[in-house]
Design a protein around this motif. Structure first.
Motif, PDB file in Angstrom:
ATOM      1  N   ILE A   1       0.701  -1.305  -0.032  1.00 19.08           N
ATOM      2  CA  ILE A   1       0.058  -0.042  -0.070  1.00 19.08           C
ATOM      3  C   ILE A   1       0.743   1.208  -0.105  1.00 19.08           C
ATOM      4  N   MET A   2       2.248   1.268   0.085  1.00 15.72           N
ATOM      5  CA  MET A   2       3.093   2.321  -0.030  1.00 15.72           C
ATOM      6  C   MET A   2       2.750   3.120  -1.358  1.00 15.72           C
ATOM      7  N   THR A   3       2.992   4.455  -1.334  1.00 20.10           N
ATOM      8  CA  THR A   3       3.354   5.032  -2.490  1.00 20.10           C
ATOM      9  C   THR A   3       4.546   4.929  -2.909  1.00 20.10           C
ATOM     10  N   LYS A   4       4.471   4.236  -4.170  1.00 21.39           N
ATOM     11  CA  LYS A   4       5.785   3.965  -4.694  1.00 21.39           C
ATOM     12  C   LYS A   4       6.574   4.900  -5.685  1.00 21.39           C
ATOM     13  N   ARG A   5       5.765   5.670  -6.493  1.00 25.60           N
ATOM     14  CA  ARG A   5       6.375   6.837  -6.915  1.00 25.60           C
ATOM     15  C   ARG A   5       6.540   8.113  -5.970  1.00 25.60           C
ATOM     16  N   VAL A   6       7.838   7.979  -5.708  1.00 28.60           N
ATOM     17  CA  VAL A   6       7.959   9.135  -4.637  1.00 28.60           C
ATOM     18  C   VAL A   6       8.483  10.446  -5.330  1.00 28.60           C
ATOM     19  N   ILE A   7       7.911  11.588  -5.060  1.00 30.15           N
ATOM     20  CA  ILE A   7       8.377  12.889  -5.482  1.00 30.15           C
ATOM     21  C   ILE A   7       9.224  13.515  -4.119  1.00 30.15           C
ATOM     22  N   PHE A   8      10.479  13.922  -4.786  1.00 32.06           N
ATOM     23  CA  PHE A   8      11.496  14.512  -3.978  1.00 32.06           C
ATOM     24  C   PHE A   8      11.900  15.711  -4.206  1.00 32.06           C
ATOM     25  N   ALA A   9      12.871  16.084  -3.165  1.00 39.64           N
ATOM     26  CA  ALA A   9      13.437  17.496  -3.695  1.00 39.64           C
ATOM     27  C   ALA A   9      15.096  17.281  -3.706  1.00 39.64           C
ATOM     28  N   GLN A  10      15.588  17.969  -4.565  1.00 32.90           N
ATOM     29  CA  GLN A  10      16.808  18.119  -4.275  1.00 32.90           C
ATOM     30  C   GLN A  10      17.549  18.930  -3.293  1.00 32.90           C
ATOM     31  N   PRO A  11      18.756  18.688  -2.625  1.00 38.44           N
ATOM     32  CA  PRO A  11      19.088  19.618  -1.697  1.00 38.44           C
ATOM     33  C   PRO A  11      19.265  20.914  -1.704  1.00 38.44           C
ATOM     34  N   SER A  12      19.490  21.522  -3.289  1.00 35.85           N
ATOM     35  CA  SER A  12      19.646  23.015  -3.651  1.00 35.85           C
ATOM     36  C   SER A  12      18.479  23.471  -3.793  1.00 35.85           C
ATOM     37  N   GLN A  13      17.084  22.848  -3.795  1.00 35.46           N
ATOM     38  CA  GLN A  13      15.993  23.447  -3.911  1.00 35.46           C
ATOM     39  C   GLN A  13      15.604  24.260  -2.947  1.00 35.46           C
ATOM     40  N   THR A  14      14.898  25.600  -3.214  1.00 35.50           N
ATOM     41  CA  THR A  14      14.538  26.338  -2.148  1.00 35.50           C
ATOM     42  C   THR A  14      13.286  25.735  -1.286  1.00 35.50           C
ATOM     43  N   THR A  15      13.209  26.559  -0.155  1.00 36.92           N
ATOM     44  CA  THR A  15      12.025  26.080   0.589  1.00 36.92           C
ATOM     45  C   THR A  15      10.806  26.573  -0.100  1.00 36.92           C
ATOM     46  N   ASP A  16      10.804  27.596  -0.846  1.00 40.64           N
ATOM     47  CA  ASP A  16       9.521  28.093  -1.784  1.00 40.64           C
ATOM     48  C   ASP A  16       9.434  27.041  -2.913  1.00 40.64           C
ATOM     49  N   GLU A  17      10.397  26.479  -3.199  1.00 42.64           N
ATOM     50  CA  GLU A  17      10.246  25.249  -4.490  1.00 42.64           C
ATOM     51  C   GLU A  17       9.696  24.324  -3.798  1.00 42.64           C
ATOM     52  N   CYS A  18      10.261  23.823  -2.488  1.00 39.30           N
ATOM     53  CA  CYS A  18       9.690  22.543  -1.827  1.00 39.30           C
ATOM     54  C   CYS A  18       8.272  22.927  -1.550  1.00 39.30           C
ATOM     55  N   MET A  19       7.702  23.871  -1.153  1.00 35.86           N
ATOM     56  CA  MET A  19       6.432  24.207  -0.728  1.00 35.86           C
ATOM     57  C   MET A  19       5.788  24.163  -2.140  1.00 35.86           C
ATOM     58  N   ALA A  20       6.083  24.740  -3.261  1.00 36.08           N
ATOM     59  CA  ALA A  20       5.276  24.531  -4.401  1.00 36.08           C
ATOM     60  C   ALA A  20       5.091  22.980  -4.858  1.00 36.08           C
ATOM     61  N   ILE A  21       5.943  22.229  -4.581  1.00 38.24           N
ATOM     62  CA  ILE A  21       5.952  20.801  -5.172  1.00 38.24           C
ATOM     63  C   ILE A  21       4.730  20.289  -4.234  1.00 38.24           C
ATOM     64  N   MET A  22       5.022  20.530  -2.723  1.00 38.22           N
ATOM     65  CA  MET A  22       4.086  19.882  -2.029  1.00 38.22           C
ATOM     66  C   MET A  22       2.672  20.436  -1.874  1.00 38.22           C
ATOM     67  N   SER A  23       2.497  21.540  -2.181  1.00 40.77           N
ATOM     68  CA  SER A  23       1.092  22.147  -2.677  1.00 40.77           C
ATOM     69  C   SER A  23       0.528  21.496  -3.862  1.00 40.77           C
ATOM     70  N   GLU A  24       1.392  21.627  -5.089  1.00 37.70           N
ATOM     71  CA  GLU A  24       0.911  21.119  -6.328  1.00 37.70           C
ATOM     72  C   GLU A  24       0.378  19.701  -6.327  1.00 37.70           C
ATOM     73  N   LYS A  25       1.396  19.019  -5.702  1.00 38.65           N
ATOM     74  CA  LYS A  25       1.105  17.167  -5.668  1.00 38.65           C
ATOM     75  C   LYS A  25      -0.081  16.985  -4.684  1.00 38.65           C
ATOM     76  N   ARG A  26      -0.043  17.942  -3.562  1.00 41.87           N
ATOM     77  CA  ARG A  26      -1.048  17.825  -2.503  1.00 41.87           C
ATOM     78  C   ARG A  26      -0.597  16.585  -1.667  1.00 41.87           C
ATOM     79  N   PHE A  27       0.615  16.675  -1.145  1.00 42.49           N
ATOM     80  CA  PHE A  27       0.922  15.953   0.082  1.00 42.49           C
ATOM     81  C   PHE A  27       2.046  16.677   1.249  1.00 42.49           C
TER      82      PHE A  27
END
Length: 143
Positions: A76-102
Motif C-alpha cells: 500500500i505504500m506510495t511507490k512513485r516518490v516525489i522528492f526534492a534536491q538539496p539545492s531547491q529552495t524552501t519556496d520550491e519545496c512548498m510549491a511541489i507539496m502544494s501542487e502534488k497535495r502531500f
C-alpha cells in the motif's frame, strides 16, 4: 531563502525513520506513533522504495477493509516518490507539496536520502523569514 539542505541541517529531529518493505502496516503505524511523525519511508538498506503516510493508511487500508497487522507496507505504500534536491529552495519545496497535495517531501542527493521535510517545517521557515523581513523593515523605518 534557505535550501532544502540548510533546512534539514537546522531541524531538531534529523533522523530518517524508515521501515523495510516486508514490515506490516501495523509496524509502520507503531513507529509513526512512537516518533510522532505523519509519514515513514520504506527502504531496503539505503535504497528508497516508497513512502507511507497517514493518508495512505486511511485510503488504502481502512477504506478497503484491510487489516493493519496482515497487510505488508509494500502493498500500500506510495511507490512513485516525489522528492526534492538539496539545492531547491524552501519556496520550491512548498510549491511541489502544494501542487502534488502531500505533506512530506524526502530530500535526496542522487540515490541518498538526506532527510524528510514536512509541510510544518516549511511553514515554520516561511514564518521565520517573514518575521525577519518585518523586523528589517521596522529597523529601516525607525532607523
Amino acid at each position: 531563502m534557505k535550501t532544502a539542505r540548510q533546512l534539514l541541517q537546522e531541524k531538531s529531529r534529523q533522523a530518517i525513520f524508515s521501515v523495510p518493505p516486508n514490515a506490516t502496516v501495523y509496524q509502520a503505524l507503531q513507529l509513526m506513533a512512537e516518533k510522532d511523525i505523519g509519514a515513514v519511508l520504506v527502504m531496503e538498506k539505503d535504497k528508497l522504495l516508497g513512502i507511507f503516510s497517514e493518508r495512505d493508511y486511511a485510503r488504502k487500508v481502512v477504506l478497503q477493509g484491510k487489516t493493519s497487522a496482515g497487510t505488508p507496507i509494500s502493498d500500500i505504500m506510495t511507490k512513485r516518490v516525489i522528492f526534492a534536491q538539496p539545492s531547491q529552495t524552501t519556496d520550491e519545496c512548498m510549491a511541489i507539496m502544494s501542487e502534488k497535495r502531500f505533506r512530506h517531501l524526502p530530500v535526496m542527493d542522487g540515490d541518498t536520502v538526506l532527510g524528510v521535510l514536512s509541510i510544518t517545517d516549511l511553514v515554520r521557515e516561511q514564518i521565520a523569514e517573514q518575521q525577519f523581513m518585518i523586523a528589517q523593515l521596522e529597523n529601516y523605518i525607525h532607523g
